[in-house]
Write a protein that holds these residues in place. Structure first.
Motif, short mmCIF file in Angstrom:
data_model
loop_
_atom_site.label_atom_id
_atom_site.label_comp_id
_atom_site.label_asym_id
_atom_site.label_seq_id
_atom_site.Cartn_x
_atom_site.Cartn_y
_atom_site.Cartn_z
N PRO A 52 -7.13 -11.68 -13.77
CA PRO A 52 -6.56 -10.37 -13.38
C PRO A 52 -7.03 -9.20 -14.25
CG PRO A 52 -4.96 -11.61 -14.61
CD PRO A 52 -6.14 -12.50 -14.46
N LYS A 53 -8.33 -9.00 -14.33
CA LYS A 53 -8.87 -7.92 -15.17
C LYS A 53 -8.39 -6.54 -14.69
CE LYS A 53 -13.15 -5.74 -16.55
NZ LYS A 53 -14.53 -5.50 -16.19
N SER A 54 -8.52 -6.28 -13.41
CA SER A 54 -8.10 -4.97 -12.87
C SER A 54 -6.59 -4.79 -12.94
CB SER A 54 -8.58 -4.82 -11.43
OG SER A 54 -9.99 -4.82 -11.38
N SER A 55 -5.86 -5.87 -12.79
CA SER A 55 -4.41 -5.81 -12.91
C SER A 55 -4.01 -5.38 -14.31
CB SER A 55 -3.81 -7.16 -12.55
OG SER A 55 -2.43 -7.12 -12.66
N ARG A 56 -4.69 -5.92 -15.30
CA ARG A 56 -4.42 -5.53 -16.69
C ARG A 56 -4.78 -4.08 -16.93
NH1 ARG A 56 -7.34 -10.53 -18.29
NH2 ARG A 56 -5.77 -12.17 -18.23
N GLU A 68 0.82 -1.23 0.00
CA GLU A 68 0.00 0.00 0.00
C GLU A 68 0.84 1.27 0.00
OE1 GLU A 68 -1.65 -1.11 3.59
OE2 GLU A 68 -2.87 -2.67 2.69
N ASN A 69 2.06 1.18 0.54
CA ASN A 69 2.94 2.36 0.62
C ASN A 69 3.48 2.79 -0.74
OD1 ASN A 69 2.62 2.31 3.43
ND2 ASN A 69 4.32 0.87 3.64
N MET A 70 3.42 1.91 -1.72
CA MET A 70 3.99 2.22 -3.03
C MET A 70 3.16 3.27 -3.78
SD MET A 70 6.78 0.75 -3.11
CE MET A 70 7.25 1.22 -4.74
N PHE A 129 -7.06 5.20 -9.63
CA PHE A 129 -5.87 4.38 -9.40
C PHE A 129 -6.08 3.46 -8.19
CE2 PHE A 129 -1.10 4.15 -9.23
CZ PHE A 129 -0.91 3.93 -10.58
N ARG A 130 -6.57 4.04 -7.09
CA ARG A 130 -6.80 3.26 -5.87
C ARG A 130 -7.85 2.17 -6.09
NH1 ARG A 130 -6.51 7.61 -0.94
NH2 ARG A 130 -4.26 7.81 -1.06
N SER A 131 -8.89 2.49 -6.81
CA SER A 131 -9.93 1.47 -7.04
C SER A 131 -9.37 0.31 -7.88
CB SER A 131 -11.17 2.08 -7.70
OG SER A 131 -10.88 2.49 -9.01
N LEU A 132 -8.54 0.62 -8.87
CA LEU A 132 -7.92 -0.46 -9.65
C LEU A 132 -6.99 -1.31 -8.80
CD1 LEU A 132 -7.06 1.27 -13.06
CD2 LEU A 132 -8.77 -0.49 -12.64
N ILE A 133 -6.22 -0.68 -7.95
CA ILE A 133 -5.31 -1.41 -7.07
C ILE A 133 -6.10 -2.30 -6.12
CG2 ILE A 133 -3.63 -1.17 -5.19
CD1 ILE A 133 -2.64 1.40 -6.63
#
Length: 172
Positions: free
Chosen positions: A152-156, A117-119, A135-139
């Motif tokens: 891994p849809k959100s990862s893509r 989370e710190n990244m 960005f946060r919602s995708l992570i």
């Protein structure tokens, strides 16, 4: 007795195997040119005869004809100035390697963002123009998908967003 120290004729001697190596190198370069797209060939300063021979080789389908055409291209390559062609191919190779390295760097960023989370703070220091909420919602979604062993849809999507944000870097 023969005086070998004053024999100037031997200084200019080039072995037959040296000529063979040069001919093979020219033929290998010609074979690489056959794999290029027409747009790339247009960027090279090739003689018209060589250019036409390469285009013909790209259209051939019979193995014997392809082999003969490659040999003919190798023969034509011996009359070409190879340095500019080799330089352009090397330039294209470097560009491809740089893009691959950039994508690997972005993959590492994506993995670190999902796992730590710190990244996110580190990312925002480098790229403050990032839409933080999206960005946060995708992570968050990528993290959930990983935990639930889902595709891994959100990862893509996160990776795609990383590429878009850093796209102007690759143009430098």
């Amino acid at each position: 007795m023969i005086d070998y120290q004053n024999d100037d004729e031997d200084d200019d001697y080039i072995s037959k195997s040296h000529f063979k190596r040069e001919a093979e190198a020219a033929q290998d370069l010609g074979e690489r040119l056959i794999t290029l797209r027409k747009e790339q060939l247009d960027q090279l300063d090739l003689s018209e005869k060589l250019y036409d021979a390469i285009l013909l080789a790209q259209r051939l389908t019979a193995n014997g004809a392809i082999r003969r055409q490659r040999q003919f291209i190798g023969k034509l390559m011996r009359t070409e100035i190879l340095e500019p062609i080799e330089a352009k191919l090397a330039e294209w190779d470097r560009g491809g390697k740089a893009e691959t390295a950039r994508l690997h760097r972005l993959e590492r960023w994506r993995d670190r963002l999902i796992n730590d989370e710190n990244m996110l703070g580190e990312w925002l220091k480098e790229y403050p123009e990032t839409d933080v909420q999206h960005f946060r919602s995708l992570i968050r979604n990528a993290h959930k998908e990983k935990e639930q062993n889902k595709p891994p849809k959100s990862s893509r999507e996160l990776f795609k967003l990383l590429r878009e944000i850093t796209a102007d870097e690759s143009l430098r």
